[in-house]
Design a protein around this motif. Structure first.
Motif: not given
Length: 123
Positions: A32-50
């Protein structure tokens, strides 16, 4: 399909560091390729790193380059996100995700997700 469980979140002061972990079930983690995302309150989920299947390839969103580092240990079925110089705007729920295609960039469709871990950065 792979099951993912994040850990390592918590409360940290601005300028501090945290290392997030994402443990995966199954014997095919290395496919699997793996990644990290984050989501702050009221915001869309954002890609961080893969990170690539082997761990030799990485890809970062511009806004985390130089501060965050993604890595993986296939022997432990775990992917990590080392976060340094944290800022209050880094406060969010952090998710790891897996792609069965092995891809790991912003444009990849990730089919499996963890439940998330909360990171709070105080000023």
């Amino acid at each position: 399909q792979v099951q993912l469980v994040e850990s390592g979140g918590g409360l940290v002061q601005a300028g501090g560091s945290l290392r997030l972990s994402c443990a995966a079930s199954g014997r095919t983690f290395s496919s699997y390729g793996m990644a990290w995302f984050r989501q702050a309150p009221g915001q869309e989920r954002r890609f961080l790193a893969g990170v690539s299947r082997s761990g030799s390839g990485t890809y970062y969103a511009d806004f985390v380059k130089g501060r965050f580092t993604i890595s993986r240990d296939n022997a432990k079925n775990t992917v990590y996100l080392q976060m340094n110089s944290l800022k209050p705007e880094d406060t969010a729920v952090y998710y790891c995700a897996a792609s069965g295609t092995g891809h790991y960039d912003y444009f990849t469709t990730y089919g499996d997700w963890g439940q998330g871990t909360q990171v709070t950065v105080s000023s």
